[in-house]
Design a protein around this motif. Structure first.
Motif, PDB file in Angstrom:
ATOM      1  N   LEU A   1      -3.286   0.672   8.287  1.00  0.00           N
ATOM      2  CA  LEU A   1      -1.937   1.106   8.667  1.00  0.00           C
ATOM      3  C   LEU A   1      -1.180   1.740   7.510  1.00  0.00           C
ATOM      4  N   GLY A   2      -1.347   1.182   6.312  1.00  0.00           N
ATOM      5  CA  GLY A   2      -0.536   1.619   5.178  1.00  0.00           C
ATOM      6  C   GLY A   2      -0.846   3.012   4.679  1.00  0.00           C
ATOM      7  N   LEU A   3      -2.126   3.378   4.617  1.00  0.00           N
ATOM      8  CA  LEU A   3      -2.476   4.702   4.095  1.00  0.00           C
ATOM      9  C   LEU A   3      -1.955   5.828   4.981  1.00  0.00           C
ATOM     10  N   PRO A   4      -2.183   5.805   6.307  1.00  0.00           N
ATOM     11  CA  PRO A   4      -1.579   6.865   7.135  1.00  0.00           C
ATOM     12  C   PRO A   4      -0.048   6.836   7.117  1.00  0.00           C
ATOM     13  N   LEU A   5       0.533   5.624   7.092  1.00  0.00           N
ATOM     14  CA  LEU A   5       1.987   5.538   7.070  1.00  0.00           C
ATOM     15  C   LEU A   5       2.552   6.139   5.783  1.00  0.00           C
ATOM     16  N   ALA A   6       1.932   5.840   4.638  1.00  0.00           N
ATOM     17  CA  ALA A   6       2.393   6.397   3.368  1.00  0.00           C
ATOM     18  C   ALA A   6       2.267   7.911   3.360  1.00  0.00           C
ATOM     19  N   HIS A   7       1.143   8.412   3.863  1.00  0.00           N
ATOM     20  CA  HIS A   7       0.937   9.860   3.913  1.00  0.00           C
ATOM     21  C   HIS A   7       2.024  10.521   4.765  1.00  0.00           C
ATOM     22  N   TRP A   8       2.339   9.921   5.893  1.00  0.00           N
ATOM     23  CA  TRP A   8       3.345  10.499   6.779  1.00  0.00           C
ATOM     24  C   TRP A   8       4.737  10.431   6.161  1.00  0.00           C
ATOM     25  N   LEU A   9       5.098   9.305   5.558  1.00  0.00           N
ATOM     26  CA  LEU A   9       6.428   9.159   4.983  1.00  0.00           C
ATOM     27  C   LEU A   9       6.649  10.115   3.815  1.00  0.00           C
ATOM     28  N   ILE A  10       5.663  10.228   2.929  1.00  0.00           N
ATOM     29  CA  ILE A  10       5.823  11.096   1.757  1.00  0.00           C
ATOM     30  C   ILE A  10       5.886  12.555   2.178  1.00  0.00           C
ATOM     31  N   ASP A  11       5.034  12.958   3.101  1.00  0.00           N
ATOM     32  CA  ASP A  11       5.073  14.343   3.564  1.00  0.00           C
ATOM     33  C   ASP A  11       6.355  14.635   4.332  1.00  0.00           C
ATOM     34  N   ALA A  12       6.857  13.655   5.082  1.00  0.00           N
ATOM     35  CA  ALA A  12       8.129  13.859   5.783  1.00  0.00           C
ATOM     36  C   ALA A  12       9.262  14.056   4.786  1.00  0.00           C
ATOM     37  N   GLN A  13       9.260  13.293   3.699  1.00  0.00           N
ATOM     38  CA  GLN A  13      10.266  13.480   2.663  1.00  0.00           C
ATOM     39  C   GLN A  13      10.096  14.835   1.994  1.00  0.00           C
ATOM     40  N   GLY A  14       8.837  15.257   1.785  1.00  0.00           N
ATOM     41  CA  GLY A  14       8.590  16.574   1.200  1.00  0.00           C
ATOM     42  C   GLY A  14       9.124  17.693   2.079  1.00  0.00           C
ATOM     43  N   ARG A  15       8.935  17.563   3.390  1.00  0.00           N
ATOM     44  CA  ARG A  15       9.458  18.585   4.303  1.00  0.00           C
ATOM     45  C   ARG A  15      10.982  18.609   4.293  1.00  0.00           C
ATOM     46  N   SER A  16      11.616  17.442   4.299  1.00  0.00           N
ATOM     47  CA  SER A  16      13.077  17.402   4.345  1.00  0.00           C
ATOM     48  C   SER A  16      13.701  17.915   3.057  1.00  0.00           C
ATOM     49  N   SER A  17      13.018  17.779   1.925  1.00  0.00           N
ATOM     50  CA  SER A  17      13.551  18.250   0.646  1.00  0.00           C
ATOM     51  C   SER A  17      13.233  19.709   0.378  1.00  0.00           C
ATOM     52  N   GLY A  18      12.400  20.334   1.218  1.00  0.00           N
ATOM     53  CA  GLY A  18      12.052  21.734   1.037  1.00  0.00           C
ATOM     54  C   GLY A  18      10.769  21.958   0.285  1.00  0.00           C
ATOM     55  N   ILE A  19      10.243  20.933  -0.392  1.00  0.00           N
ATOM     56  CA  ILE A  19       8.979  21.104  -1.114  1.00  0.00           C
ATOM     57  C   ILE A  19       7.855  21.376  -0.131  1.00  0.00           C
ATOM     58  N   GLY A  20       7.869  20.682   0.985  1.00  0.00           N
ATOM     59  CA  GLY A  20       6.860  20.880   2.008  1.00  0.00           C
ATOM     60  C   GLY A  20       5.841  19.769   2.038  1.00  0.00           C
ATOM     61  N   ALA A  21       5.184  19.648   3.188  1.00  0.00           N
ATOM     62  CA  ALA A  21       4.126  18.648   3.331  1.00  0.00           C
ATOM     63  C   ALA A  21       2.927  19.059   2.490  1.00  0.00           C
TER      64      ALA A  21
ATOM     65  N   VAL B   1       0.842  -1.206   0.000  1.00  0.00           N
ATOM     66  CA  VAL B   1       0.000   0.000   0.000  1.00  0.00           C
ATOM     67  C   VAL B   1       0.876   1.254   0.000  1.00  0.00           C
ATOM     68  N   VAL B   2       1.968   1.244   0.757  1.00  0.00           N
ATOM     69  CA  VAL B   2       2.877   2.397   0.768  1.00  0.00           C
ATOM     70  C   VAL B   2       3.515   2.583  -0.605  1.00  0.00           C
ATOM     71  N   ALA B   3       3.928   1.484  -1.244  1.00  0.00           N
ATOM     72  CA  ALA B   3       4.513   1.577  -2.584  1.00  0.00           C
ATOM     73  C   ALA B   3       3.499   2.110  -3.589  1.00  0.00           C
ATOM     74  N   MET B   4       2.247   1.670  -3.499  1.00  0.00           N
ATOM     75  CA  MET B   4       1.206   2.186  -4.389  1.00  0.00           C
ATOM     76  C   MET B   4       0.991   3.683  -4.171  1.00  0.00           C
ATOM     77  N   SER B   5       1.067   4.132  -2.933  1.00  0.00           N
ATOM     78  CA  SER B   5       0.909   5.559  -2.653  1.00  0.00           C
ATOM     79  C   SER B   5       2.063   6.359  -3.245  1.00  0.00           C
ATOM     80  N   SER B   6       3.290   5.823  -3.182  1.00  0.00           N
ATOM     81  CA  SER B   6       4.431   6.507  -3.793  1.00  0.00           C
ATOM     82  C   SER B   6       4.237   6.628  -5.299  1.00  0.00           C
ATOM     83  N   TRP B   7       3.762   5.578  -5.912  1.00  0.00           N
ATOM     84  CA  TRP B   7       3.488   5.597  -7.359  1.00  0.00           C
ATOM     85  C   TRP B   7       2.416   6.641  -7.676  1.00  0.00           C
ATOM     86  N   THR B   8       1.361   6.684  -6.873  1.00  0.00           N
ATOM     87  CA  THR B   8       0.279   7.637  -7.113  1.00  0.00           C
ATOM     88  C   THR B   8       0.763   9.071  -6.976  1.00  0.00           C
TER      89      THR B   8
END
Length: 764
Positions: A698-718, A428-435
């Motif tokens: 579990l997967g949908l909230p986890l994917a949302h948190w991981l992608i937004d955390a990466q967005g914050r660390s890269s400067g793009i933002g959550a 589910v997390v991988a599918m969210s990254s693809w989306t």
């Protein structure tokens, strides 16, 4: 030992499919971890290698042409100084491609920030019109040694003598000019755009911010035009390669845990199905430690075979992988620690899988040598009230018993659901990254990319002429005039991008993740990178310096900013004109109509002008740099699906063995073979349904948190995370359930049609 080997050989012949799946799952896990290691090395080591070999400067400061910079070399903590070099900002053209550049005049090849030649030769007084290009600029211009570059106006053309690597920020069209080294005598005469640049190499790189503050104090705040540091260059050089490494590492570790649990579940289920065989082994003289070694060594051998195969594949074929993955493996194979990592990762995986199988093997050693008579009570105990009510409503008994077997809350059922839910959660997390990646392409306006083209104008056409030219193109929907300048943050320790797009009458459609759009005077929106850099929040006032003039803006919203690591503050063109009424737009953000091809429109606009007064460029989509992630996600889905399949086969085997135990009771109560088959298939389907429900929860909230955390660390933002559509999630769950039912049908049918004599021998 002979008896141990004969038992292992017999077990392998009986369960060849399961053994193959365990080996392939280990191969996938080790490959993922090795690729993650290669991408981490590719993301950091090339820049660090260039920085070390060139003795790169930690700070670069741009000042005016007449500024005295000799005092910087005497500051404490300054190890050495590069320059000052005279600079000139201009544009160059090659084969129809144009790029903004900073020409840097140097008579000799410097000792500090020494460019590393990759092709050609260095500057030579015998070729006064020769230049050396930075490698990223050379790639953008498709230029190499011997090519001729055209300068604007009546300036004579120059010849490329060489191409060199530099640890300074790379060329980015419209954001970062490219570097060109030339002899001082060949510098173009551009008084308005001339200046100096000086590099500072520090004794302690950790004192970068403090060194910048002291340098600005010595030079004077109004004299500093731009500051860049080594941290910014390193972060940019790492870019999305680091993201790929993080994603591969995360999923590799998750797959490792899932594979370990799958092996543990397979061994535990196999032990429960071979209690009579284990008892016989003990009866003929096997000690508990020998029984433990049989199971432990057998599955460690599977893991060792898979790990060795994965290491051999990466070593032999890794550098031949297409795109960035192949380049990453090639660079990684040339690093000093390559051999240790290539051996250490497989060994770690084998040890981890061996540790997870130890408990199950220990349980095998504790099996009694005297077979115990197993009862034929209904699986799961007495029927619950819900099950009884379902039978009272004439629900088919097979469905009721199948669901009852799954949801009796026994530890064994919960463990099976948990093991199966782990790889499904990662899927589910991988599918969210693809989306999320697809969202950047399908709806870029919702991901901070409202414009498809950036059109830059020189001093020749007026704003009216440029707008008329853009309006004549039938595929242009809107054009927003604007300007982008470099600004110094408070303390003048770093440079950010200050943008003014649109007007009060026709505002630019920024994509907001927090707050509101800027409407009033002195209001602005900022990217996450800028908020983190100056340590402010939405609602704060920020003072910056633009060409020696102060600019104070009120941040009323946080925009999604894919450019410049989010270090961007944006307002309207009207607000910037309040400080400088003579300010005129130098670029236009162009929106296209639905279905328009940005590359074709850019070619049309460049051809329509014909004399080089406009330069139309396609806006870079950050998802383009993540294109290798698509193939990575596909590979991860395959690995995780394989691990889930191992868990599913284990669950089916357990359900079939429970059916064998309960077969006499089912037939005694008048159930037909088809109904008995339905019980097993329903129990398997309900197990998968429960695992899918846990994975989605579990997967949908986890994917949302991981992608937004990466967005914050890269400067793009959550705010960039996108979850799969309801249809995709439904298809995912349906495929899992239908596949489980299909796999369970054949063994369940065979079990339901067994003869009573065989059943009596199995439960005896």
């Amino acid at each position: 030992m002979r008896a141990t080997l004969r038992w292992a050989h017999s077990d392998l012949r009986t369960h060849r499919g399961e053994a193959l799946f365990l080996v392939l799952a280990t191969v996938g896990v080790v490959v993922s971890l090795l690729l993650a290691t290669a991408l981490f090395g590719y993301a950091t080591n090339p820049w660090e290698r260039v920085f070390a070999q060139s003795r790169g400067a930690h700070v670069w400061i741009h000042v005016g042409p007449s500024m005295q910079t000799a005092g910087l070399a005497r500051l404490d903590g300054i190890e050495s100084v590069a320059g000052p070099y005279s600079t000139a900002s201009t544009t160059v053209s090659s084969r129809g491609a144009r790029a903004s550049v900073e020409i840097r005049g140097t008579a000799e090849r410097p000792a500090v920030e020494r460019p590393l030649l990759t092709s050609g030769r260095w500057l030579d007084s015998a070729a006064p019109d020769g230049v050396v290009l930075e490698s990223s600029l050379a790639r953008a211009l498709l230029a190499g040694p011997g090519d001729v570059l055209t300068l604007p106006g009546a300036a004579p053309p120059v010849t490329v003598l060489g191409v060199a690597d530099s640890p300074e920020p790379r060329f980015r069209q419209g954001e970062q000019p490219g570097l060109v080294w030339a002899l001082p005598s060949a510098m173009p005469r551009t008084d308005a755009d001339g200046g100096q640049v000086i590099g500072l190499r520090l004794a302690d790189p950790g004192d970068t911010d403090y060194a910048v503050q002291r340098a600005v104090t010595v030079l004077g705040a109004g004299a500093v035009r731009e500051v860049s540091t080594w941290q910014q260059a390193r972060t940019e050089a790492q870019g999305d390669n680091r993201l790929l490494g993080q994603i591969l590492g995360l999923f590799g570790l998750g797959a490792l845990v899932a594979a370990g649990l799958a092996v543990h579940g397979a061994i535990s289920t196999r032990i429960r199905g071979h209690l009579r065989d284990i008892s016989i082994l003990k009866a003929i003289g096997f000690t508990p430690s020998q029984v433990m070694r049989v199971f432990l060594l057998q599955h460690v051998a599977y893991a060792l075979l898979g790990a060795m195969a994965a290491a051999a594949l990466i070593q032999a074929l890794g550098s031949r992988l297409p795109g960035r993955l192949g380049d990453a493996v090639g660079v990684w194979q040339g690093l000093p620690g390559h051999a240790a990592t290539l051996a250490g990762v497989p060994v770690g995986v084998v040890l981890f899988i061996g540790a997870t199988t130890g408990l199950a093997a220990w349980r095998a050693g504790r099996v009694s040598p005297v077979p115990l008579l197993r009862t034929t009570a209904a699986a799961g105990g007495r029927l619950s009230n819900v099950s009884r009510r379902a039978l009272g409503l004439r629900v088919p008994p097979a469905l009721v018993l199948g669901c009852h077997r799954t949801f009796t809350r026994s530890p064994r059922s919960l463990a099976t659901i948990a093991r199966l839910a782990l790889p499904l959660t990662l899927i589910v997390v991988a599918m969210s990254s693809w989306t999320t990646i697809n969202r950047f392409h399908s709806a870029p306006e919702k991901m901070g990319l409202a414009a498809a083209l950036t059109v830059r104008a020189d001093d020749s056409p007026s704003d009216t002429v440029t707008r008329a030219l853009l309006a004549r193109n039938p595929e242009v929907a809107a054009a927003y005039p604007g300007i982008e300048v470099a600004a110094l943050v408070p303390g003048q320790t770093a440079t950010i991008a200050l943008r003014g797009f649109g007007t009060a009458v026709d505002p630019y459609p920024y994509t907001l993740a927090e707050g509101r759009l800027a409407h009033g005077p002195d209001e602005a929106v900022a990217g996450q990178g800028l908020l983190d850099l100056v340590d402010v929040q939405v609602g704060s006032w920020v003072r910056m310096t633009v060409s020696g003039r102060p600019q104070i803006l009120h941040i009323v919203g946080r925009s999604i900013e894919p450019d410049n690591a989010g270090r961007v503050i944006s307002t309207s063109l009207d607000t910037l004109r309040e400080n400088d009424p003579e300010l005129r737009p130098t670029l236009y953000q162009v929106q296209l109509r639905d279905g328009a091809d940005p590359h074709r429109v850019a070619i049309q606009l460049n051809a329509a002008v014909g004399r080089g007064h406009l330069d139309a460029q396609v806006v870079t989509n950050p998802a383009d740099g993540l294109s290798p992630l698509r193939s990575v996600v596909v590979g991860l889905l395959g690995i995780l699906a394989l691990i889930a399949l191992v868990d599913l086969l284990t669950a089916i085997g357990s359900a079939v063995r429970e059916s064998e135990r309960d077969l006499l009771a089912f037939k005694a109560n008048g159930l037909a073979p088809r109904q008995i088959t339905t019980i097993t298939v329903t129990a398997t389907g309900c197990t998968v349904l429960a695992a899918v429900a846990v994975a989605l929860a579990l997967g949908l909230p986890l994917a949302h948190w991981l992608i937004d955390a990466q967005g914050r660390s890269s400067g793009i933002g959550a705010g960039i995370a996108q979850v799969p559509s309801a249809l995709a999630l439904f298809a995912f769950g349906s495929a899992a359930m239908l596949g489980a039912a299909a796999l369970a049908t054949l063994p369940a049918t065979r079990t339901s049609r067994r003869r009573l004599a065989d059943t009596l021998s199995a439960v005896a």
